[in-house]
Design an enzyme around this catalytic site. Structure first.
Site, mmCIF file in Angstrom:
data_model
loop_
_atom_site.group_PDB
_atom_site.id
_atom_site.type_symbol
_atom_site.label_atom_id
_atom_site.label_comp_id
_atom_site.label_asym_id
_atom_site.label_seq_id
_atom_site.Cartn_x
_atom_site.Cartn_y
_atom_site.Cartn_z
ATOM 1 N N LEU A 37 0.896 -1.156 0.000
ATOM 2 C CA LEU A 37 0.000 0.000 0.000
ATOM 3 C C LEU A 37 0.930 1.200 0.000
ATOM 4 C CD1 LEU A 37 -2.734 -0.917 2.663
ATOM 5 C CD2 LEU A 37 -3.088 -0.636 0.209
ATOM 6 N N ASP A 38 0.788 2.087 -0.957
ATOM 7 C CA ASP A 38 1.762 3.163 -1.048
ATOM 8 C C ASP A 38 1.641 4.137 0.126
ATOM 9 O OD1 ASP A 38 -0.126 5.233 -1.708
ATOM 10 O OD2 ASP A 38 -0.149 4.526 -3.763
ATOM 11 N N TYR A 39 2.572 5.049 0.208
ATOM 12 C CA TYR A 39 2.720 5.968 1.341
ATOM 13 C C TYR A 39 1.417 6.719 1.647
ATOM 14 C CZ TYR A 39 4.961 9.668 4.174
ATOM 15 O OH TYR A 39 5.318 10.521 5.181
ATOM 16 N N ASP A 40 0.694 7.109 0.603
ATOM 17 C CA ASP A 40 -0.520 7.902 0.776
ATOM 18 C C ASP A 40 -1.788 7.055 0.844
ATOM 19 O OD1 ASP A 40 0.773 10.415 0.783
ATOM 20 O OD2 ASP A 40 0.979 10.304 -1.397
ATOM 21 N N SER A 41 -1.644 5.736 0.792
ATOM 22 C CA SER A 41 -2.801 4.847 0.866
ATOM 23 C C SER A 41 -2.905 4.230 2.257
ATOM 24 C CB SER A 41 -2.692 3.741 -0.196
ATOM 25 O OG SER A 41 -2.674 4.302 -1.497
#
Length: 232
Positions: A99-103
């Site tokens: 899950l990326d940094y902003d997710s």
């Protein structure tokens, strides 16, 4: 169980590094030098450099990942990782997929490499459902290119499920279920139809949900849940 897998599961090193230890003669099974590919059981005595090795039980956690954390065991830029949210002493535990940094949302962390491989390998087509919030409005028909497969980064995404769950003049919320896990794929899919994603949250893997977990909270998975994930 193969000796390299046994050693890796015991926290000695990666399987590749364990193969090097075996080849160098530093691994003994019942007092004899181990051979690559050797099988070991519960009654066998294993040692590395003269130190006894005991097989550790795998650990399985579900975490409600907040924004602002990366899915890694460390970060060269000094950013917070999901392991910062886990208890001390969990061992060689790894996040499954990304899950990326902003997710945010549902993340599995485990010491079990087989489960991690099963959940992330494209051939298994494990369904993962996300809540997506976009700016402005959109119609159900406008989601058809995403549903049928849309070209991003030179490839066409797999077919997926998507439907609107809430909409007004300011934003629209959509549930989307995909079976791929490419980097920032969902954000790029919506960019391809001219929509900006302002929230991306994984809410389900198969039928496993985040029920009862607030942002940043975790719990151990039970045996039934682990077996369910392996069967997806």
């Amino acid at each position: 169980m193969r000796i390299n897998k046994y050693l890796a599961a015991s926290g000695i090193a990666s399987r590749r590094e364990c193969d090097r230890l075996i080849a160098s003669g530093k691994v003994l099974i019942n007092g004899k030098k181990a051979e690559l590919g050797a099988e070991v059981g519960e009654s066998d005595e294993v040692s590395v450099n003269g130190n006894a090795v005991a097989l550790k039980k795998n650990e399985y956690y579900i975490l409600n990942k907040p924004k602002g954390y990366i899915c890694s065991v460390s970060d060269e830029k000094g950013r917070k990782t999901v392991l910062d949210l886990m208890p001390d002493g969990v061992g060689r535990i790894y996040p499954v997929g990304r899950l990326d940094y902003d997710s945010e949302g549902l993340l599995i962390l485990t010491t079990d490499g087989e489960l991690a491989q099963h959940l992330t390998h494209p051939s298994n087509s494990v369904p993962k459902t996300y809540l997506v919030k976009i700016e402005g409005t959109i119609t159900e028909s406008a989601l058809n290119p995403i549903r049928s497969g849309i070209e991003i980064d030179g490839y066409v995404t797999k077919k997926c499920k998507a439907h609107i769950v809430e909409t007004n003049k300011v934003f629209t919320k959509i549930h989307i279920t995909v079976t791929e896990g490419k980097n920032r794929e969902i954000r790029k899919m919506f960019e391809a139809i001219g929509k900006n994603v302002t929230l991306l949250k994984r809410i389900k893997i198969g039928d496993l949900t985040l029920r009862g977990l607030d942002r940043g909270e975790y719990r151990k998975l039970n045996k039934q849940e682990v077996a369910y994930l392996m069967g997806l």
